[in-house]
Design a protein around this motif. Sequence first.
Motif, PDB file in Angstrom:
ATOM      1  N   ALA A   8      34.652  50.666  44.772  1.00 34.02           N
ATOM      2  CA  ALA A   8      35.927  51.308  44.404  1.00 34.02           C
ATOM      3  C   ALA A   8      35.670  52.651  43.729  1.00 34.02           C
ATOM      4  O   ALA A   8      36.370  53.635  43.998  1.00 34.02           O
ATOM      5  N   PHE A   9      34.665  52.714  42.871  1.00 28.32           N
ATOM      6  CA  PHE A   9      34.328  53.966  42.191  1.00 28.32           C
ATOM      7  C   PHE A   9      33.872  55.026  43.192  1.00 28.32           C
ATOM      8  O   PHE A   9      34.269  56.190  43.116  1.00 28.32           O
ATOM      9  N   GLN A  78      30.486  42.229  33.689  1.00 26.87           N
ATOM     10  CA  GLN A  78      30.565  41.474  34.940  1.00 26.87           C
ATOM     11  C   GLN A  78      31.969  40.920  35.174  1.00 26.87           C
ATOM     12  O   GLN A  78      32.170  40.031  35.978  1.00 26.87           O
ATOM     13  N   SER A  79      32.937  41.470  34.474  1.00 25.87           N
ATOM     14  CA  SER A  79      34.293  40.949  34.487  1.00 25.87           C
ATOM     15  C   SER A  79      34.985  41.147  35.838  1.00 25.87           C
ATOM     16  O   SER A  79      35.093  42.272  36.342  1.00 25.87           O
ATOM     17  N   THR A  80      35.473  40.065  36.390  1.00 32.62           N
ATOM     18  CA  THR A  80      36.255  40.131  37.616  1.00 32.62           C
ATOM     19  C   THR A  80      37.573  40.854  37.352  1.00 32.62           C
ATOM     20  O   THR A  80      38.053  41.608  38.200  1.00 32.62           O
ATOM     21  N   ALA A  81      38.130  40.643  36.170  1.00 35.01           N
ATOM     22  CA  ALA A  81      39.382  41.315  35.805  1.00 35.01           C
ATOM     23  C   ALA A  81      39.180  42.829  35.750  1.00 35.01           C
ATOM     24  O   ALA A  81      40.050  43.594  36.189  1.00 35.01           O
ATOM     25  N   PHE A  82      38.031  43.271  35.239  1.00 35.28           N
ATOM     26  CA  PHE A  82      37.733  44.700  35.191  1.00 35.28           C
ATOM     27  C   PHE A  82      37.656  45.261  36.605  1.00 35.28           C
ATOM     28  O   PHE A  82      38.235  46.304  36.903  1.00 35.28           O
ATOM     29  N   THR A  83      36.947  44.570  37.475  1.00 41.35           N
ATOM     30  CA  THR A  83      36.837  45.011  38.875  1.00 41.35           C
ATOM     31  C   THR A  83      38.214  45.088  39.520  1.00 41.35           C
ATOM     32  O   THR A  83      38.520  46.062  40.224  1.00 41.35           O
ATOM     33  N   LEU A  84      39.051  44.118  39.276  1.00 44.72           N
ATOM     34  CA  LEU A  84      40.409  44.127  39.815  1.00 44.72           C
ATOM     35  C   LEU A  84      41.171  45.349  39.310  1.00 44.72           C
ATOM     36  O   LEU A  84      41.868  46.019  40.083  1.00 44.72           O
ATOM     37  N   CYS A  85      41.037  45.665  38.037  1.00 43.38           N
ATOM     38  CA  CYS A  85      41.717  46.838  37.475  1.00 43.38           C
ATOM     39  C   CYS A  85      41.214  48.135  38.106  1.00 43.38           C
ATOM     40  O   CYS A  85      41.998  49.062  38.333  1.00 43.38           O
ATOM     41  N   VAL A  86      39.927  48.217  38.385  1.00 43.93           N
ATOM     42  CA  VAL A  86      39.378  49.404  39.041  1.00 43.93           C
ATOM     43  C   VAL A  86      40.031  49.576  40.409  1.00 43.93           C
ATOM     44  O   VAL A  86      40.420  50.681  40.788  1.00 43.93           O
ATOM     45  N   MET A 126      41.555  48.104  31.422  1.00 46.59           N
ATOM     46  CA  MET A 126      40.100  48.256  31.524  1.00 46.59           C
ATOM     47  C   MET A 126      39.488  48.512  30.142  1.00 46.59           C
ATOM     48  O   MET A 126      38.461  47.918  29.794  1.00 46.59           O
ATOM     49  N   LEU A 127      40.125  49.374  29.359  1.00 52.64           N
ATOM     50  CA  LEU A 127      39.619  49.681  28.019  1.00 52.64           C
ATOM     51  C   LEU A 127      39.679  48.464  27.101  1.00 52.64           C
ATOM     52  O   LEU A 127      38.754  48.220  26.317  1.00 52.64           O
ATOM     53  N   VAL A 128      40.753  47.696  27.206  1.00 53.14           N
ATOM     54  CA  VAL A 128      40.874  46.480  26.389  1.00 53.14           C
ATOM     55  C   VAL A 128      39.776  45.494  26.769  1.00 53.14           C
ATOM     56  O   VAL A 128      39.102  44.909  25.897  1.00 53.14           O
ATOM     57  N   LEU A 129      39.560  45.312  28.065  1.00 53.20           N
ATOM     58  CA  LEU A 129      38.499  44.399  28.513  1.00 53.20           C
ATOM     59  C   LEU A 129      37.125  44.863  28.040  1.00 53.20           C
ATOM     60  O   LEU A 129      36.292  44.043  27.626  1.00 53.20           O
ATOM     61  N   LEU A 130      36.892  46.175  28.081  1.00 50.54           N
ATOM     62  CA  LEU A 130      35.628  46.702  27.572  1.00 50.54           C
ATOM     63  C   LEU A 130      35.487  46.448  26.077  1.00 50.54           C
ATOM     64  O   LEU A 130      34.389  46.154  25.593  1.00 50.54           O
ATOM     65  N   GLY A 131      36.593  46.568  25.354  1.00 48.22           N
ATOM     66  CA  GLY A 131      36.561  46.281  23.923  1.00 48.22           C
ATOM     67  C   GLY A 131      36.121  44.851  23.659  1.00 48.22           C
ATOM     68  O   GLY A 131      35.321  44.589  22.747  1.00 48.22           O
TER      69      GLY A 131
END
Length: 135
Positions: A8-9, A78-86, A126-131
């Motif tokens: 995606a990136f 490795q978050s699937t939620a992060f990948t989904l947000c991307v 994404m920022l919240v998940l990174l936090g």
Amino acid sequence: MPYLTYLAFYLYLLMILIQWAVATFSKAKQPNVTPGKLDDDLSHGSFVFRTHRTFHNTLENSPLFIGSVFLAAMVSSQSTAFTLCVWVYLVARLIHMALYYAIATEKNPSPRSYFFLIGVIANVIMLVLLGFDLV
């Protein structure tokens, strides 16, 4: 970081390149064009104006997105939620781009505004998940 995040990136970076090319070449085809300057009389009725604004809007939003993806890579997220947000961010920006190219409107909010907002929300998540990954 999952492969799908990298994909995606990569597609996002290609989108930026395409937006630059469309903006540059649509402007260059105009008569009496001045390099580095957009005619002050142009507005949303002009495809040249819309391509220029689409590219610059993407550039304005890129630092937060790119920073989020880089930070996720550095902390080995490795978050699937992060990948989904991307992916949501990428698709929202693609739809925003297509609508900006296609619809000449001064109306606010315009249809593209909703996809801009979806992208912003995806980036905030994404920022919240990174936090959470950092604590």
